[in-house]
Design a protein around this motif. Structure first.
Motif, PDB file in Angstrom:
ATOM      1  N   GLU A 170      28.400  -8.831  17.377  1.00 43.06           N
ATOM      2  CA  GLU A 170      29.725  -8.289  17.699  1.00 43.06           C
ATOM      3  C   GLU A 170      30.362  -7.556  16.530  1.00 43.06           C
ATOM      4  O   GLU A 170      31.408  -6.574  16.869  1.00 43.06           O
ATOM      5  N   THR A 171      30.319  -8.063  15.150  1.00 43.59           N
ATOM      6  CA  THR A 171      30.933  -7.484  14.158  1.00 43.59           C
ATOM      7  C   THR A 171      30.269  -6.123  13.910  1.00 43.59           C
ATOM      8  O   THR A 171      31.016  -4.884  13.677  1.00 43.59           O
ATOM      9  N   ARG A 223      32.854   0.832  16.330  1.00 45.26           N
ATOM     10  CA  ARG A 223      34.155   1.508  17.044  1.00 45.26           C
ATOM     11  C   ARG A 223      34.853   1.967  16.191  1.00 45.26           C
ATOM     12  O   ARG A 223      35.700   3.180  16.223  1.00 45.26           O
ATOM     13  N   LYS A 224      35.109   1.267  14.941  1.00 47.16           N
ATOM     14  CA  LYS A 224      36.276   1.705  14.001  1.00 47.16           C
ATOM     15  C   LYS A 224      35.839   3.004  13.516  1.00 47.16           C
ATOM     16  O   LYS A 224      36.894   3.865  13.113  1.00 47.16           O
ATOM     17  N   ARG A 281      34.660   5.537  14.890  1.00 50.88           N
ATOM     18  CA  ARG A 281      34.616   6.450  15.942  1.00 50.88           C
ATOM     19  C   ARG A 281      35.621   7.662  15.639  1.00 50.88           C
ATOM     20  O   ARG A 281      36.355   7.542  14.912  1.00 50.88           O
ATOM     21  N   ALA A 325      32.006  -3.795  16.286  1.00 47.30           N
ATOM     22  CA  ALA A 325      33.537  -3.610  16.154  1.00 47.30           C
ATOM     23  C   ALA A 325      33.261  -2.494  15.073  1.00 47.30           C
ATOM     24  O   ALA A 325      34.198  -1.720  15.070  1.00 47.30           O
ATOM     25  N   THR A 381      35.937   2.992  25.882  1.00 44.36           N
ATOM     26  CA  THR A 381      36.081   3.163  24.477  1.00 44.36           C
ATOM     27  C   THR A 381      36.625   1.901  23.753  1.00 44.36           C
ATOM     28  O   THR A 381      36.142   1.538  22.692  1.00 44.36           O
ATOM     29  N   ALA A 382      37.558   1.099  24.389  1.00 42.28           N
ATOM     30  CA  ALA A 382      38.043   0.184  24.111  1.00 42.28           C
ATOM     31  C   ALA A 382      37.797  -1.377  24.391  1.00 42.28           C
ATOM     32  O   ALA A 382      38.452  -2.064  24.122  1.00 42.28           O
ATOM     33  N   ASP A 383      36.917  -1.442  25.500  1.00 37.08           N
ATOM     34  CA  ASP A 383      36.575  -2.797  25.787  1.00 37.08           C
ATOM     35  C   ASP A 383      35.715  -3.643  24.953  1.00 37.08           C
ATOM     36  O   ASP A 383      34.696  -3.218  24.162  1.00 37.08           O
ATOM     37  N   MET A 393      24.703 -13.477  17.769  1.00 39.21           N
ATOM     38  CA  MET A 393      25.894 -13.132  18.753  1.00 39.21           C
ATOM     39  C   MET A 393      26.969 -12.534  17.702  1.00 39.21           C
ATOM     40  O   MET A 393      27.311 -11.380  18.207  1.00 39.21           O
ATOM     41  N   ALA A 394      27.343 -13.333  16.952  1.00 38.00           N
ATOM     42  CA  ALA A 394      28.690 -13.085  16.097  1.00 38.00           C
ATOM     43  C   ALA A 394      28.164 -11.702  15.192  1.00 38.00           C
ATOM     44  O   ALA A 394      29.012 -10.853  15.132  1.00 38.00           O
TER      45      ALA A 394
END
Lengths: 500, 342
Positions: free
Chosen positions: B5-6, B12-13, B15, B9, B340-342, B1-2
């Motif tokens: 998630e990373t 997204r960074k 993008r 993140a 985009t930010a969720d 999971m973790a």
């Protein structure tokens, strides 16, 4: 108990994973007509996942699935329903604004040939059904006006009387009072005697032992025991749930841990005879500076309400809050904050601004201490930067939108909000839920550091490990009442579960 | 999971420009609309793109602009104020009611010195705003319904004060600010500009402004952060009423008369200006800058349609369609942003 020779429901070698994590590993399960089958296991042991597979909520899994000896695959909850399988979920799913009768007949109201609802017939039949269940309410009253326990009973009644041959109940008793539990059990037994197969999931092991014929124990996605209820005890079941031996990588807290002598720091919070409707009854305790007070209990035991009352979000019906020697009745969360109380709720979404940068999230609760009228963004960023470094939040960029951080890092930001000007009392709800081991350890260290700085800290959790890893003193909350205090004595997961 | 998630993140960074533009859509779209409309009318009519006409547009949007300042605060908090036009109306009527009228005006009014009349009128609108605030926060009536009731209440007070008559005189200060000009620039434009600027400064640079955005962005989180959400919501309702009141007083001077139902069109225009400008109806996004763009979009549209040869009955439909388009963009921008930010 007359059991048919072949099970009405049989699962063989069920394996189910979510994104690479196996929630179920090769589980066999059989349910017979005229049987109440209890299911126990810790949070995340796989009980609910298995039941959701049976109810058609999770259509993707591997293994064999037989209903009445026929191999079947449900593609949706609708398919399961058509096959006579009904489930009462843990979360209440009623329509509070509709009448009791409409809720009982939700989705299949009796209509005449023109498609017009026959209200009189619906009300009469709903009343009759509920009366069989020992519920005497006006079928035309609004459901939302009834107490939560009654709403839950009505939802259960709807499912039980839907004609399903297989009924699954997930934690049905958490919001029920003892007489209501009794009524539920009477009805379950009657349905069993009429030949319905019932699966009963609960954290309350006494309840399981009282009502079920067979008990199955889950641990880490595996079925670890199946036994007749008459042939086992609460202690044996808890032992099977927790497991002995190093199955879990993390510290499993199965052995006794000795709690230290109680802190002799000044009393920061005194709670006196706090009561709230059906959630809390006469709860009294103290929290002292320099100690971490753990409050453990099952889901729905009143923890959430207690934490909201401490932070001024909920008002108690009666009882007193004394913070630092002064009686308080918080008119708003702002008043609680100014009195030196801080709360980190269990849901990150509830306290963070995902579309705002990290630094605004860190500074929001202390803005009035940084700036009188005009904002000082540079100072805010500086403070946030310090916190990000202290708590090792990754990535260490305070201008990044919070939503771009991972869950564990967001949780740290939620803590960081309160750390620049530490409160007197910090209330943490489920501070390590869903975190990996590393992040958990970080949080444990942060909490210990805060304790050393003289804060009174209250940790509320439904996970025994969380409370055991953090607390110096532990209170057990059960159905809204404090039932046990552990202080200056050995404690373990068994003992906690035993008390709850 | 973790780990997943990373990974997410990090993804997204990284993008790029495309998603960035998408996240800025609520600011870009109204601006493009404004440029497009301006160019269109400039080509369609020789009389549109003149300095004189720019002055006309500015004057035409001034009253809406003053009212929209307060409404921006309200919408940023994810609330609504439907009583703005009525409160503007009643405040304008009140200031005339407290001024000595010509003998042929048949109103049983109470003449007072100008300063007192202005003060009383401002107190009146602030009081009505306070009633909105208490209904919303203490009693818990949704702002939509609360301000709907206030719309009627304010209209009722207006009716009682003028009783179907028309008043003309207002205190000289109001009359100057509403219809006078200095160095060729109408005072009302200057007042609107100052109020918009003040609103912007408050929202951007003060602690209260930050609270407004945070309450609008996530009300629950604001509460869990220990903000006094009710106080903030109550304050924006009062701000909105006072801005409306000022707009109403200057409007009465600008139109040269105070009468019932004079401001009815300003309700829709003000809401349209704020929303067309890109301030999120869901709260927390947008600001006075957006409202200014929205004001110009409406102003250019209204004014421009007068310059081209178009069926005047069709104009109403066209305005409605433009408003619909803006609402679609508003909701769509919100969804993109959440994605985009969720």
């Amino acid at each position: 108990m007359q059991q048919a020779r072949s099970p009405i429901l049989e699962l063989q070698g069920i394996t189910k994973s979510f994104g690479g994590v196996e929630a179920l590993r090769g589980v066999d399960f059989a349910l017979y007509a005229g049987e109440i089958h209890g299911l126990v296991g810790e949070n995340g042991a796989g009980k609910s996942t298995l039941m959701k597979i049976i109810a058609g909520v999770h259509p993707e899994f591997s293994g064999r699935f037989l209903v009445n000896g026929q191999e079947t695959r449900f593609r949706s909850a609708r398919d399961a329903h058509a096959a006579g399988i009904a489930m009462v979920h843990q979360e209440l799913s009623v329509a509070p604004d509709l009448t009791v009768a409409e809720n009982v007949f939700l989705g299949n109201q009796p209509t005449n040939r023109l498609g017009i609802v026959q209200w009189r017939r619906m009300a009469r039949e709903a009343g009759e059904q509920l009366a069989r269940f020992g519920i005497n309410v006006d079928p035309m009253s609004r459901l939302g006006d009834l107490p939560i326990g009654l709403q839950q009973l009505i939802e259960i009644a709807r499912v039980l009387f839907s004609g399903a041959r297989i009924v699954i109940l997930d934690e049905p008793t958490s919001a029920l009072s003892p007489p209501e539990v009794e009524r539920l059990f009477t009805t379950l037994r009657r349905l069993r005697d009429e030949g319905t197969g019932i699966v009963f999931i609960s954290h309350f092991i006494e309840d399981i032992l009282r009502v079920s014929d067979t008990v199955t124990v889950f641990r880490n996605g595996r079925k670890v025991a199946e036994t007749a209820s008459a042939a086992t005890t609460k202690g044996a079941l808890i032992e099977a749930m927790i497991g002995r031996g190093g199955e879990v990588l993390e510290h499993s807290y199965t052995d006794d841990l000795s709690l230290p002598k109680p802190s002799d720091g000044p009393v920061v919070l005194k709670v006196d005879q706090l009561s709230l409707a059906r959630s809390l009854q006469d709860v009294s305790f103290e929290a002292r500076a320099g100690e971490v007070l753990g409050i453990y209990g099952f889901m729905g035991c009143g923890q959430q309400e207690l934490s909201r009352i401490l932070f001024g979000k909920l008002k108690p019906d009666s009882g007193a809050l004394i913070v630092d020697g002064a009686a308080k009745s918080f008119a708003s969360t702002a008043a609680a904050r100014r009195a030196g109380v801080a709360l980190v709720p269990e849901s990150r979404r509830a306290m963070l601004f995902h579309q705002e940068p990290v630094y605004k999230n860190v500074s929001i609760s202390i803005l009035d201490r940084i700036s009188a009228l005009l904002l000082k963004p540079a100072r805010e960023r500086e403070i946030a930067k310090h916190q990000v470094e202290q708590l090792q939040i990754r990535p260490p960029v305070v201008a990044l939108d919070l939503g771009m951080l991972s869950g564990g890092n967001q949780q740290k930001v939620a803590l960081a909000k309160w750390l620049t000007y530490p409160p007197k009392l910090l209330v943490l709800c489920e501070p390590t839920r869903g975190m990996d081991v590393g992040a958990k350890n970080d949080v444990i260290n942060i909490v210990r550091d805060l304790r050393a700085r003289g804060l009174a800290i209250i940790v509320l959790s439904t996970e025994p490990e969380t409370v055991l890893s953090l607390a110096d003193r532990i209170l057990v909350l059960k159905r809204g009442a404090l039932v046990r205090e552990f202080t200056n004595e050995p404690v373990s997961k068994d003992r906690l579960l035993e008390a709850a | 999971m973790a780990s997943s998630e990373t990974a997410l993140a990090a993804d997204r960074k990284a993008r790029g420009i495309g998603p960035f533009l998408r996240s800025q859509m609520r600011n870009i779209a109204p601006f493009l609309t404004l440029i497009f409309l301006s160019l269109f009318f400039a080509f369609a009519s020789p009389s549109f793109a003149t300095l004189d006409n720019l002055g006309n547009i500015l004057t035409q949007v001034s009253v809406t602009g003053i009212i929209a300042v307060g409404l921006t605060f309200v919408i940023l908090c994810a609330e609504i104020d439907l009583s703005i036009a009525s409160i503007a109306n009643v405040t304008g009527i009140a200031v005339a009611y407290f001024t000595l009228q010509e003998s042929y005006v048949n109103i049983a009014n109470v003449p007072l010195p100008g300063a007192v009349a202005i003060l009383l009128s401002i107190l009146l609108c602030a009081l009505l705003g306070l009633v909105n605030a208490l209904g919303l926060t203490v009693i818990g009536i949704p702002s939509f319904i609360m301000t709907l009731a206030m719309m009627q209440i304010a209209a009722g007070i207006s009716a009682l004060l003028v009783r179907g008559q028309i008043a003309y005189k207002v205190p000289s200060l109001i009359s100057t600010l509403g219809s006078g000009s200095i160095g060729g620039i109408p005072w009302i434009v200057i007042v609107a500009a100052i109020m918009l600027l003040a609103g912007h400064l408050v929202l951007t640079y003060t602690r209260f402004g930050r609270y407004v955005y945070m309450v609008g962005g996530n009300r629950e989180a604001a509460e869990y952060s220990g903000l006094n959400v009710k106080l903030i919501l109550g304050t924006v309702m009062v701000i909105s009423a006072v801005c409306s009141g000022i707009g109403g007083m200057l409007g009465v001077a600008h139109f040269g008369s105070a009468q019932q139902n004079e401001f009815d069109t300003y309700l829709l225009d003000s809401i349209a200006a704020v929303v067309v400008g890109g301030t999120s109806l869901f709260g927390g996004r947008g600001g006075i800058g957006n409202t200014i763009v929205g004001l110009f979009v409406l102003g250019v549209l209204n004014n421009g349609l007068d310059h081209v040869n178009i069926d005047s009955f069709l104009k109403i439909l066209i305005r409605g369609l433009i408003l619909l388009a803006a609402l679609v963009i508003n909701v769509y921008a919100q969804r993109l942003r959440e994605k985009t930010a969720d």
